[in-house]
Design a protein around this motif. Structure first.
Motif, mmCIF file in Angstrom:
data_model
loop_
_atom_site.group_PDB
_atom_site.id
_atom_site.type_symbol
_atom_site.label_atom_id
_atom_site.label_comp_id
_atom_site.label_asym_id
_atom_site.label_seq_id
_atom_site.Cartn_x
_atom_site.Cartn_y
_atom_site.Cartn_z
ATOM 1 N N PRO A 128 5.355 -50.369 52.952
ATOM 2 C CA PRO A 128 4.880 -51.582 52.281
ATOM 3 C C PRO A 128 3.512 -52.001 52.814
ATOM 4 C CG PRO A 128 7.167 -51.818 52.963
ATOM 5 C CD PRO A 128 6.654 -50.575 53.611
ATOM 6 N N MET A 129 2.704 -52.603 51.964
ATOM 7 C CA MET A 129 1.356 -53.011 52.360
ATOM 8 C C MET A 129 1.364 -53.923 53.577
ATOM 9 S SD MET A 129 -1.899 -52.982 52.078
ATOM 10 C CE MET A 129 -2.422 -52.292 50.501
ATOM 11 N N GLU A 130 2.298 -54.854 53.646
ATOM 12 C CA GLU A 130 2.338 -55.780 54.786
ATOM 13 C C GLU A 130 2.477 -55.044 56.114
ATOM 14 O OE1 GLU A 130 1.973 -59.131 55.201
ATOM 15 O OE2 GLU A 130 1.222 -59.073 53.148
ATOM 16 N N ALA A 147 -8.231 -55.269 57.371
ATOM 17 C CA ALA A 147 -7.309 -54.129 57.405
ATOM 18 C C ALA A 147 -6.894 -53.748 55.987
ATOM 19 C CB ALA A 147 -6.083 -54.466 58.246
ATOM 20 N N LYS A 148 -6.612 -54.739 55.167
ATOM 21 C CA LYS A 148 -6.207 -54.468 53.781
ATOM 22 C C LYS A 148 -7.333 -53.799 53.005
ATOM 23 C CE LYS A 148 -4.079 -56.544 49.710
ATOM 24 N NZ LYS A 148 -3.509 -57.779 49.107
ATOM 25 N N GLN A 149 -8.562 -54.244 53.227
ATOM 26 C CA GLN A 149 -9.715 -53.634 52.560
ATOM 27 C C GLN A 149 -9.858 -52.169 52.960
ATOM 28 O OE1 GLN A 149 -13.271 -55.979 53.267
ATOM 29 N NE2 GLN A 149 -12.241 -57.871 52.679
ATOM 30 N N ARG A 153 -9.444 -48.953 50.461
ATOM 31 C CA ARG A 153 -10.575 -48.038 50.341
ATOM 32 C C ARG A 153 -10.182 -46.607 50.723
ATOM 33 N NH1 ARG A 153 -13.763 -50.919 53.084
ATOM 34 N NH2 ARG A 153 -13.724 -49.816 55.081
ATOM 35 N N THR A 154 -9.423 -46.475 51.818
ATOM 36 C CA THR A 154 -9.026 -45.150 52.295
ATOM 37 C C THR A 154 -8.047 -44.481 51.331
ATOM 38 O OG1 THR A 154 -9.317 -45.876 54.585
ATOM 39 C CG2 THR A 154 -8.052 -43.856 54.230
ATOM 40 N N ASP A 155 -7.082 -45.249 50.843
ATOM 41 C CA ASP A 155 -6.126 -44.687 49.882
ATOM 42 C C ASP A 155 -6.820 -44.246 48.597
ATOM 43 O OD1 ASP A 155 -3.975 -44.949 51.553
ATOM 44 O OD2 ASP A 155 -3.062 -46.631 50.502
ATOM 45 N N LYS A 156 -7.774 -45.034 48.147
ATOM 46 C CA LYS A 156 -8.518 -44.679 46.932
ATOM 47 C C LYS A 156 -9.295 -43.383 47.141
ATOM 48 C CE LYS A 156 -11.892 -46.459 43.612
ATOM 49 N NZ LYS A 156 -12.764 -47.618 43.258
#
Length: 203
Positions: A128-130, A147-149, A153-156
């Motif tokens: 999960p993202m959290e 961290a979310k950014q 970005r890395t997953d994309k």
């Protein structure tokens, strides 16, 4: 019987740590950044250049900027793409390490590269993202927003790289033998689960 385990992973899911611990538990080889060093040695490409293109989607501007590097490499001409050479060098390294024996290979389209290998076990690790935000913020000393950014970005980037070279969907369930949410069992529990899969496959 040898088993080649490829691990695709969402950023922050613990996939790399899981792969490393799994290789230690099974007593087999582990390849992540090691693939880049091996590919650089075998191909004659600079390791820094290998890292620059590592699991990254095609970038026209960067490729153009790096074109002059190609002319310094033996056997490469003006029509060669540096990015393509990096991918092919990585591809060949993946094939070689798989021929050497059982191992764990992290990312880099290894599941696609070895698709014809009957001893292949293709794993994808999610979370999960959290939980991923928590892991990345602690490891990188970032705020949760930063961290979310980074995760997004890395997953994309990984998805673009994978889908460009494999023509398959990154993270899609039917692309892999098993997709695992690492938050359900934790890192060590996930390692144990995959080790059981390997044991069952080798019977």
């Amino acid at each position: 019987m040898k088993t080649i385990i490829t691990i695709g992973r969402q950023y922050g899911s613990g996939g790399r740590e899981i792969g490393k611990l799994l290789s230690e538990k099974l007593g087999i080889g582990y390849y992540d950044k090691e693939l880049l060093r091996k590919a650089a040695q075998d191909s004659g490409l600079c390791e820094k250049v290998m890292e620059s293109f590592d699991e990254r989607p095609k970038s026209l501007l960067y490729s153009i900027a790096m074109d002059t590097y190609m002319f310094s490499l033996p056997g490469m001409g003006a029509t060669d793409s540096l990015e393509q050479q990096v991918y092919l060098a990585t591809f060949e390294s993946i094939r070689r390490v798989a021929e050497e024996g059982s191992c764990v290979i992290i990312g880099r389209c290894a599941d696609y590269t070895l698709a014809d290998n009957e001893n292949l076990l293709k794993i994808f690790i999610t979370a999960p993202m959290e939980q991923r935000m928590e892991r990345v913020s602690q490891r990188k000393e970032l705020t949760r927003d930063k961290a979310k950014q980074l995760i997004t970005r890395t997953d994309k980037r990984r998805a673009s790289y994978y889908e460009y070279y494999s023509s398959q969907r990154w993270g899609q369930v039917d692309t892999y033998d098993c997709c695992i949410d690492s938050s359900l069992l934790g890192v060590e529990g996930t390692v144990e689960f995959i080790a059981k899969l390997v044991e069952m496959k080798e019977k």
